[in-house]
Design a protein around this motif. Structure first.
Motif, PDB file in Angstrom:
ATOM      1  N   ALA A  16      -4.994 -10.978   0.641  1.00  0.00           N
ATOM      2  CA  ALA A  16      -3.676 -10.670   1.221  1.00  0.00           C
ATOM      3  C   ALA A  16      -3.491  -9.164   1.396  1.00  0.00           C
ATOM      4  O   ALA A  16      -2.909  -8.709   2.390  1.00  0.00           O
ATOM      5  N   VAL A  17      -3.996  -8.392   0.446  1.00  0.00           N
ATOM      6  CA  VAL A  17      -3.925  -6.923   0.554  1.00  0.00           C
ATOM      7  C   VAL A  17      -4.786  -6.453   1.722  1.00  0.00           C
ATOM      8  O   VAL A  17      -4.384  -5.583   2.505  1.00  0.00           O
ATOM      9  N   LYS A  18      -5.955  -7.059   1.847  1.00  0.00           N
ATOM     10  CA  LYS A  18      -6.862  -6.703   2.948  1.00  0.00           C
ATOM     11  C   LYS A  18      -6.204  -6.972   4.308  1.00  0.00           C
ATOM     12  O   LYS A  18      -6.315  -6.179   5.244  1.00  0.00           O
ATOM     13  N   LYS A  19      -5.476  -8.083   4.394  1.00  0.00           N
ATOM     14  CA  LYS A  19      -4.835  -8.468   5.661  1.00  0.00           C
ATOM     15  C   LYS A  19      -3.475  -7.797   5.871  1.00  0.00           C
ATOM     16  O   LYS A  19      -2.853  -7.966   6.920  1.00  0.00           O
ATOM     17  N   GLY A  20      -2.996  -7.071   4.858  1.00  0.00           N
ATOM     18  CA  GLY A  20      -1.707  -6.377   4.984  1.00  0.00           C
ATOM     19  C   GLY A  20      -0.504  -7.234   4.648  1.00  0.00           C
ATOM     20  O   GLY A  20       0.638  -6.819   4.865  1.00  0.00           O
ATOM     21  N   LYS A  21      -0.745  -8.441   4.104  1.00  0.00           N
ATOM     22  CA  LYS A  21       0.376  -9.315   3.728  1.00  0.00           C
ATOM     23  C   LYS A  21       1.011  -8.853   2.412  1.00  0.00           C
ATOM     24  O   LYS A  21       2.181  -9.096   2.157  1.00  0.00           O
ATOM     25  N   ARG A  22       0.199  -8.260   1.570  1.00  0.00           N
ATOM     26  CA  ARG A  22       0.686  -7.654   0.333  1.00  0.00           C
ATOM     27  C   ARG A  22       0.221  -6.204   0.310  1.00  0.00           C
ATOM     28  O   ARG A  22      -0.760  -5.857   0.970  1.00  0.00           O
ATOM     29  N   LEU A  23       0.921  -5.394  -0.446  1.00  0.00           N
ATOM     30  CA  LEU A  23       0.612  -3.959  -0.444  1.00  0.00           C
ATOM     31  C   LEU A  23       0.104  -3.485  -1.796  1.00  0.00           C
ATOM     32  O   LEU A  23       0.504  -4.002  -2.839  1.00  0.00           O
ATOM     33  N   PHE A  24      -0.767  -2.510  -1.726  1.00  0.00           N
ATOM     34  CA  PHE A  24      -1.233  -1.835  -2.934  1.00  0.00           C
ATOM     35  C   PHE A  24      -0.912  -0.358  -2.769  1.00  0.00           C
ATOM     36  O   PHE A  24      -1.582   0.364  -2.044  1.00  0.00           O
ATOM     37  N   GLU A  25       0.184   0.052  -3.400  1.00  0.00           N
ATOM     38  CA  GLU A  25       0.600   1.451  -3.321  1.00  0.00           C
ATOM     39  C   GLU A  25       1.248   1.853  -4.635  1.00  0.00           C
ATOM     40  O   GLU A  25       1.750   1.002  -5.375  1.00  0.00           O
ATOM     41  N   ASP A  26       1.231   3.139  -4.914  1.00  0.00           N
ATOM     42  CA  ASP A  26       1.836   3.588  -6.172  1.00  0.00           C
ATOM     43  C   ASP A  26       3.338   3.824  -5.986  1.00  0.00           C
ATOM     44  O   ASP A  26       3.878   3.667  -4.889  1.00  0.00           O
ATOM     45  N   ALA A  27       3.982   4.210  -7.076  1.00  0.00           N
ATOM     46  CA  ALA A  27       5.445   4.384  -7.058  1.00  0.00           C
ATOM     47  C   ALA A  27       5.877   5.434  -6.039  1.00  0.00           C
ATOM     48  O   ALA A  27       6.850   5.241  -5.305  1.00  0.00           O
ATOM     49  N   PHE A  28       5.135   6.534  -5.984  1.00  0.00           N
ATOM     50  CA  PHE A  28       5.499   7.622  -5.067  1.00  0.00           C
ATOM     51  C   PHE A  28       5.386   7.167  -3.612  1.00  0.00           C
ATOM     52  O   PHE A  28       6.257   7.452  -2.791  1.00  0.00           O
ATOM     53  N   GLN A  29       4.311   6.455  -3.316  1.00  0.00           N
ATOM     54  CA  GLN A  29       4.111   5.979  -1.941  1.00  0.00           C
ATOM     55  C   GLN A  29       5.179   4.962  -1.557  1.00  0.00           C
ATOM     56  O   GLN A  29       5.683   4.973  -0.433  1.00  0.00           O
ATOM     57  N   GLY A  30       5.530   4.101  -2.508  1.00  0.00           N
ATOM     58  CA  GLY A  30       6.556   3.085  -2.244  1.00  0.00           C
ATOM     59  C   GLY A  30       7.918   3.695  -1.980  1.00  0.00           C
ATOM     60  O   GLY A  30       8.594   3.351  -1.005  1.00  0.00           O
ATOM     61  N   VAL A  31       8.324   4.634  -2.840  1.00  0.00           N
ATOM     62  CA  VAL A  31       9.638   5.276  -2.689  1.00  0.00           C
ATOM     63  C   VAL A  31       9.673   6.111  -1.411  1.00  0.00           C
ATOM     64  O   VAL A  31      10.650   6.090  -0.660  1.00  0.00           O
ATOM     65  N   SER A  32       8.587   6.823  -1.158  1.00  0.00           N
ATOM     66  CA  SER A  32       8.500   7.652   0.049  1.00  0.00           C
ATOM     67  C   SER A  32       8.608   6.793   1.311  1.00  0.00           C
ATOM     68  O   SER A  32       9.361   7.118   2.235  1.00  0.00           O
ATOM     69  N   ARG A  33       7.894   5.685   1.318  1.00  0.00           N
ATOM     70  CA  ARG A  33       7.928   4.785   2.483  1.00  0.00           C
ATOM     71  C   ARG A  33       9.320   4.185   2.664  1.00  0.00           C
ATOM     72  O   ARG A  33       9.828   4.081   3.787  1.00  0.00           O
ATOM     73  N   MET A  34       9.933   3.815   1.555  1.00  0.00           N
ATOM     74  CA  MET A  34      11.282   3.238   1.616  1.00  0.00           C
ATOM     75  C   MET A  34      12.268   4.216   2.260  1.00  0.00           C
ATOM     76  O   MET A  34      13.062   3.837   3.128  1.00  0.00           O
TER      77      MET A  34
END
Length: 518
Positions: A16-34
């Motif tokens: 799912a991560v490979k296909k982009g259905k689920r994400l693998f990112e750290d806290a900084f990347q998540g907050v920044s993207r949000m």
């Protein structure tokens, strides 16, 4: 591949991560993207161009103003998400009580929890099942990752060596060299207990990864605010009773009754502390960080710098954005102690000013007054003077503006709100702000002193309890000045500040009279 259809399997998750259905990112990347994905607008504030981030303007009760502070925070998170030095720092908001520091962090945490409820953004962790087969765990049949580690961290440590794990991921999941490289850029070791149990499973299954999968289950991280998972708050506690246990956790006697191996790191209950619950890509909010006793602040130093929880030599890496607050007096006291320099060095300090724009103060004044119908003590509906908001807003904003030879208080107030002030231009205000903000005494900087939001709330309370309001059944605008003066006399301790604020309220009273006369 077997397990690809089971959403709780590691195989399904990696796919799912490979296909982009689920994400693998750290806290900084998540907050920044949000923040960045929600939208940005370029605006001019006090003669300077800045950015307004739409995410902070959402909801019924949202952030008002605070442009510089929000810009600093977004820049900090963005830098950390791009691998900058901010990754090894905490973001600390320092300012006077009642100027919105805590509200900013709590608002951010609320938005982040909402962001993670979206299916694609959801955080996952793993747990080890069928532990009765391994033996040595008593009645404990399953163990969840104590620090809510991402399943991809587990996938990257599946084999004994990194190279073997890379080879396995490449062969079985058809990941390209670039994808694997990108994946391992976010690599961190498994926490002590997860690594220990995984090693036991590896030995039990004789390195048969297919058999190992039967012990692994992927579960979503609970997004329950009251549990303190993903977003957790640690308020400064009494210096006698508080200890590092509140942050880090401790050895659990209950677990020792089940675990036969005394070397098993799972004997430590990390979730007894506040950090482990937000360690899986969460936000840790330390309220009044410098009020904590010194040894607790030293614990923070280690956590901020190393991003690990360490107990008795065992280590658990954490993925956490650490945001803290402090008031000016506590921060000054802490700064004066030279030996505490290392912790300050690990913090990105952001000085939070009061709102100095009387136009947007009107929204904050609405928050203080409230939206419900006001009633007198004998339950009669109170009429609200249409000029009450203006009077209160002008009153508190004028107390926040520093005195200057270049501009009168009224000119400063008008320019700060983007209005015309006679012949004076925004450039004059910008120069004034620049010169004041160079002062080493933080309290002398622009907007750093004045009546805060809590003081405004107290003034509204005093207005509501006054006999004039109850007898006249009206929240009369002129009476708010008496309430504000009462607040200044009762709550402002420094004589020079008190005298200035009283003078400012006289000016505000004059402005109110001018307004109703025109």
């Amino acid at each position: 591949m077997a397990g690809k259809t089971n959403p709780k399997s590691l195989i399904y998750h990696v796919d799912a991560v490979k296909k982009g259905k689920r994400l693998f990112e750290d806290a900084f990347q998540g907050v920044s993207r949000m923040i960045l994905d929600a939208g940005i607008q370029k605006i001019t504030v006090k003669g300077k161009t800045t950015y307004q981030f739409d995410i902070f303007s959402q909801g019924k009760k949202h952030l008002v103003g605070m442009y510089d502070e929000i810009n600093s925070f977004v820049s900090f998170v963005k830098d950390a998400s791009e691998g900058g030095s901010s990754r090894e720092m905490a973001f600390v908001l320092v300012g006077e009580p009642g100027n919105g520091k805590t509200f900013l962090v709590e608002y951010l945490c609320a938005r982040y929890r909402e962001f993670l409820t979206i299916s694609q953004n959801r955080k996952y962790t793993f747990r080890f099942n069928n532990l009765d087969q391994l033996g040595g765990y008593g009645n404990i049949n399953f163990i969840e990752s104590q620090t809510y580690e991402d399943p991809m961290i587990l996938a990257m440590s599946l084999c004994e060596t990194q190279d073997q794990s890379k080879e396995y991921l490449s062969k079985n999941f058809k990941l390209t060299g670039k994808q694997i490289e990108s994946l391992y850029d976010k690599y961190r070791p498994l926490g002590a207990c997860s690594a220990y149990i995984l090693n036991q499973i590896r030995e039990y299954t004789d390195n048969n990864i297919t058999k190992m999968f039967s012990f692994l289950e992927i579960v979503p991280v609970p997004l329950i605010e009251s549990l303190g998972t993903i977003t957790g708050k640690y308020p400064a506690k009494d210096k006698i009773t508080s200890s590092a246990v509140d942050l880090m956790g401790e050895e659990s006697i209950q677990r020792l009754l089940h675990i036969s191996d005394s070397n098993n790191p799972y004997r430590f209950d990390l979730r007894r502390g506040a950090l482990a619950r937000v360690a899986g890509g969460g936000i840790h909010f330390s309220d009044e960080i410098y009020k904590n006793k010194k040894d607790l602040v030293q614990v923070y130093l280690g956590v901020i710098q190393n991003r690990t929880i360490e107990l008795d030599g065992f280590k658990w890496p954490i993925d956490t954005l650490i945001v803290a607050t402090s008031n000016n007096s506590e921060f000054d006291t802490f700064l004066s102690e030279r030996e505490e320099a290392p912790i300050i060095d690990r913090c990105r300090i952001c000085y939070v000013a009061h709102n100095t724009d009387y136009k947007i103060q009107k929204t904050l004044t609405e928050y203080a007054i409230g939206t419900d119908t006001k009633r007198s003590l004998d339950s009669k509906i109170l009429h609200q003077d249409p000029n009450l908001n203006y009077a209160a807003s002008v009153g508190v904003v004028l107390t926040r503006l520093p005195r200057s030879d270049k501009l009168t208080p009224v000119e400063t107030m008008k320019l700060a709100a983007g209005e015309v002030a006679g012949e004076k231009s925004l450039k004059t205000l910008a120069e004034l702000i620049d010169s004041l903000n160079r002062d080493t005494d933080i309290t002398k900087r622009f907007g750093q002193k004045g009546l805060g939001q809590r003081n405004l709330g107290r003034a509204v309370q005093l207005l509501l309890e006054s006999s004039e309001t109850n007898e006249g059944q009206c929240m009369f605008a002129l009476d708010i000045f008496n309430a504000l003066e009462r607040t200044v006399l009762d709550y402002v301790q420094e004589p020079s500040d008190r005298a200035k604020f009283m003078e400012d309220l006289k000016i505000a009273r004059g402005l109110y009279r001018e307004k109703i006369m025109t």
